[in-house]
Motif scaffolding. Sequence first.
Motif, PDB file in Angstrom:
ATOM      1  N   ASP A  62      58.134  19.164  50.906  1.00  0.00           N
ATOM      2  CA  ASP A  62      58.718  18.267  49.916  1.00  0.00           C
ATOM      3  C   ASP A  62      58.893  18.976  48.573  1.00  0.00           C
ATOM      4  OD1 ASP A  62      58.603  16.347  51.888  1.00  0.00           O
ATOM      5  OD2 ASP A  62      56.831  15.343  51.083  1.00  0.00           O
ATOM      6  N   ALA A  63      57.893  19.779  48.196  1.00  0.00           N
ATOM      7  CA  ALA A  63      57.978  20.514  46.927  1.00  0.00           C
ATOM      8  C   ALA A  63      59.094  21.547  46.974  1.00  0.00           C
ATOM      9  CB  ALA A  63      56.639  21.185  46.629  1.00  0.00           C
ATOM     10  N   LEU A  64      59.260  22.210  48.124  1.00  0.00           N
ATOM     11  CA  LEU A  64      60.321  23.200  48.255  1.00  0.00           C
ATOM     12  C   LEU A  64      61.692  22.539  48.196  1.00  0.00           C
ATOM     13  CD1 LEU A  64      61.125  26.122  48.701  1.00  0.00           C
ATOM     14  CD2 LEU A  64      60.954  25.723  51.176  1.00  0.00           C
ATOM     15  N   ALA A  65      61.838  21.393  48.827  1.00  0.00           N
ATOM     16  CA  ALA A  65      63.111  20.661  48.774  1.00  0.00           C
ATOM     17  C   ALA A  65      63.451  20.289  47.327  1.00  0.00           C
ATOM     18  CB  ALA A  65      63.041  19.417  49.649  1.00  0.00           C
ATOM     19  N   ALA A  66      62.451  19.862  46.568  1.00  0.00           N
ATOM     20  CA  ALA A  66      62.682  19.501  45.164  1.00  0.00           C
ATOM     21  C   ALA A  66      63.084  20.730  44.354  1.00  0.00           C
ATOM     22  CB  ALA A  66      61.428  18.867  44.582  1.00  0.00           C
ATOM     23  N   ALA A  67      62.424  21.866  44.608  1.00  0.00           N
ATOM     24  CA  ALA A  67      62.747  23.099  43.883  1.00  0.00           C
ATOM     25  C   ALA A  67      64.153  23.573  44.212  1.00  0.00           C
ATOM     26  CB  ALA A  67      61.723  24.183  44.225  1.00  0.00           C
ATOM     27  N   LEU A  68      64.548  23.466  45.473  1.00  0.00           N
ATOM     28  CA  LEU A  68      65.895  23.878  45.877  1.00  0.00           C
ATOM     29  C   LEU A  68      66.959  22.974  45.270  1.00  0.00           C
ATOM     30  CD1 LEU A  68      65.341  24.804  49.619  1.00  0.00           C
ATOM     31  CD2 LEU A  68      66.212  26.327  47.833  1.00  0.00           C
ATOM     32  N   THR A  69      66.715  21.675  45.284  1.00  0.00           N
ATOM     33  CA  THR A  69      67.664  20.732  44.698  1.00  0.00           C
ATOM     34  C   THR A  69      67.880  21.045  43.219  1.00  0.00           C
ATOM     35  OG1 THR A  69      67.070  19.003  46.283  1.00  0.00           O
ATOM     36  CG2 THR A  69      68.129  18.298  44.242  1.00  0.00           C
ATOM     37  N   SER A  70      66.789  21.324  42.522  1.00  0.00           N
ATOM     38  CA  SER A  70      66.885  21.676  41.102  1.00  0.00           C
ATOM     39  C   SER A  70      67.659  22.977  40.918  1.00  0.00           C
ATOM     40  CB  SER A  70      65.480  21.814  40.511  1.00  0.00           C
ATOM     41  OG  SER A  70      65.538  22.215  39.153  1.00  0.00           O
ATOM     42  N   ALA A  71      67.409  23.966  41.792  1.00  0.00           N
ATOM     43  CA  ALA A  71      68.101  25.251  41.690  1.00  0.00           C
ATOM     44  C   ALA A  71      69.600  25.086  41.909  1.00  0.00           C
ATOM     45  CB  ALA A  71      67.514  26.238  42.704  1.00  0.00           C
ATOM     46  N   VAL A  72      69.969  24.232  42.860  1.00  0.00           N
ATOM     47  CA  VAL A  72      71.388  23.983  43.115  1.00  0.00           C
ATOM     48  C   VAL A  72      72.028  23.344  41.890  1.00  0.00           C
ATOM     49  CG1 VAL A  72      73.040  22.705  44.528  1.00  0.00           C
ATOM     50  CG2 VAL A  72      71.049  23.755  45.607  1.00  0.00           C
ATOM     51  N   GLU A  73      71.362  22.350  41.327  1.00  0.00           N
ATOM     52  CA  GLU A  73      71.904  21.651  40.166  1.00  0.00           C
ATOM     53  C   GLU A  73      72.057  22.578  38.964  1.00  0.00           C
ATOM     54  OE1 GLU A  73      69.069  18.529  39.853  1.00  0.00           O
ATOM     55  OE2 GLU A  73      70.091  17.230  41.327  1.00  0.00           O
ATOM     56  N   GLN A  74      71.181  23.593  38.871  1.00  0.00           N
ATOM     57  CA  GLN A  74      71.242  24.549  37.765  1.00  0.00           C
ATOM     58  C   GLN A  74      72.168  25.727  38.060  1.00  0.00           C
ATOM     59  OE1 GLN A  74      67.224  25.722  36.702  1.00  0.00           O
ATOM     60  NE2 GLN A  74      66.492  23.623  36.952  1.00  0.00           N
ATOM     61  N   GLY A  75      72.695  25.775  39.285  1.00  0.00           N
ATOM     62  CA  GLY A  75      73.571  26.881  39.659  1.00  0.00           C
ATOM     63  C   GLY A  75      72.844  28.204  39.821  1.00  0.00           C
ATOM     64  N   ALA A  76      71.567  28.149  40.215  1.00  0.00           N
ATOM     65  CA  ALA A  76      70.752  29.365  40.349  1.00  0.00           C
ATOM     66  C   ALA A  76      71.004  30.058  41.681  1.00  0.00           C
ATOM     67  CB  ALA A  76      69.265  29.006  40.195  1.00  0.00           C
ATOM     68  N   ALA A 179      67.233  32.460  47.326  1.00  0.00           N
ATOM     69  CA  ALA A 179      66.057  33.209  47.776  1.00  0.00           C
ATOM     70  C   ALA A 179      64.955  33.333  46.716  1.00  0.00           C
ATOM     71  CB  ALA A 179      66.481  34.582  48.277  1.00  0.00           C
ATOM     72  N   PRO A 180      65.258  33.679  45.461  1.00  0.00           N
ATOM     73  CA  PRO A 180      64.190  33.798  44.472  1.00  0.00           C
ATOM     74  C   PRO A 180      63.436  32.482  44.251  1.00  0.00           C
ATOM     75  CG  PRO A 180      66.163  34.896  43.695  1.00  0.00           C
ATOM     76  CD  PRO A 180      66.563  34.101  44.904  1.00  0.00           C
ATOM     77  N   THR A 181      64.155  31.373  44.290  1.00  0.00           N
ATOM     78  CA  THR A 181      63.515  30.060  44.142  1.00  0.00           C
ATOM     79  C   THR A 181      62.483  29.860  45.240  1.00  0.00           C
ATOM     80  OG1 THR A 181      65.484  29.084  43.127  1.00  0.00           O
ATOM     81  CG2 THR A 181      63.931  27.564  44.173  1.00  0.00           C
ATOM     82  N   ILE A 182      62.837  30.230  46.458  1.00  0.00           N
ATOM     83  CA  ILE A 182      61.934  30.052  47.596  1.00  0.00           C
ATOM     84  C   ILE A 182      60.746  30.997  47.491  1.00  0.00           C
ATOM     85  CG2 ILE A 182      61.761  30.291  50.106  1.00  0.00           C
ATOM     86  CD1 ILE A 182      64.693  29.315  50.219  1.00  0.00           C
ATOM     87  N   ARG A 183      61.002  32.248  47.105  1.00  0.00           N
ATOM     88  CA  ARG A 183      59.884  33.191  46.953  1.00  0.00           C
ATOM     89  C   ARG A 183      58.887  32.704  45.911  1.00  0.00           C
ATOM     90  NH1 ARG A 183      63.510  37.395  48.425  1.00  0.00           N
ATOM     91  NH2 ARG A 183      64.373  37.410  46.319  1.00  0.00           N
ATOM     92  N   ARG A 184      59.399  32.211  44.788  1.00  0.00           N
ATOM     93  CA  ARG A 184      58.503  31.696  43.747  1.00  0.00           C
ATOM     94  C   ARG A 184      57.700  30.509  44.250  1.00  0.00           C
ATOM     95  NH1 ARG A 184      62.969  32.711  40.363  1.00  0.00           N
ATOM     96  NH2 ARG A 184      63.610  30.521  40.499  1.00  0.00           N
ATOM     97  N   ALA A 185      58.358  29.596  44.934  1.00  0.00           N
ATOM     98  CA  ALA A 185      57.676  28.379  45.411  1.00  0.00           C
ATOM     99  C   ALA A 185      56.579  28.695  46.411  1.00  0.00           C
ATOM    100  CB  ALA A 185      58.698  27.427  46.032  1.00  0.00           C
ATOM    101  N   LEU A 186      56.787  29.747  47.220  1.00  0.00           N
ATOM    102  CA  LEU A 186      55.839  30.046  48.298  1.00  0.00           C
ATOM    103  C   LEU A 186      54.963  31.261  48.009  1.00  0.00           C
ATOM    104  CD1 LEU A 186      58.164  29.435  51.394  1.00  0.00           C
ATOM    105  CD2 LEU A 186      56.630  27.822  50.232  1.00  0.00           C
ATOM    106  N   GLY A 187      55.156  31.902  46.865  1.00  0.00           N
ATOM    107  CA  GLY A 187      54.340  33.059  46.517  1.00  0.00           C
ATOM    108  C   GLY A 187      54.600  34.265  47.403  1.00  0.00           C
TER     109      GLY A 187
END
Length: 227
Positions: A62-76, A179-187
Amino acid sequence: MTNPTATVFESLVRSRHAVRQFLPQALSEAELQAVLQDAQQAPSNCNTQPWQVHIVSGAARDALAAALTSAVEQGAFAPDFFFDQSAFEGALAQRCRDSGKAHYELLQIGREDAQARNAEGMRNFSFFGAPHVALLFMPAVGDSVRVAGDLGMYGQTFLLSLAAHGLAGIPQTSVSMFAPTIRRALGIGDQYKLLFAISFGHADPDATVNRLKVGRADLSESVVMHG
């Protein structure tokens, strides 16, 4: 005489398809381990087994889905491996267009309905409701093509094992675009590069989108016989 193993495999490989709506029911630990043990048997160059697979479930999912959604909205947008879908030409481009057209027509979403199309696309980043997502990472070796091929074989073995266990999955390039968003979220360290993801679980049998079955090209379009 018909080989029963071949018959079972033929049915399995031809019935497997991408699922875009899942039930919230999580896999049991035994189911998950069975699929992972099957996938671990995938072939690889010189038996290097280069895959590093992260399975994300529950609150972490759930946390990863939220981080990805935010990254998409920010164009990251920051994939580890360059990908330009618009570069497809000829038959490849046509198959891509036909697949997308069939998808949106099934859902009765018109080309002019940008809001509905965007909402449908965003479901990629909540893993289509799947309770689990497998993230397939790899070390960068040379131009990475050989290692990526090994991960492709792992992914196909994983998907066929899901189907054999009455489960479902969908490989997702879109998730790897962040990819960077996912790496950060999962360490996860930068030495591992994300190739693609597989969202998986129990298919929702009542979901309209799961009725989509795209075809395959005739063998004459992709196979050349010599001798």
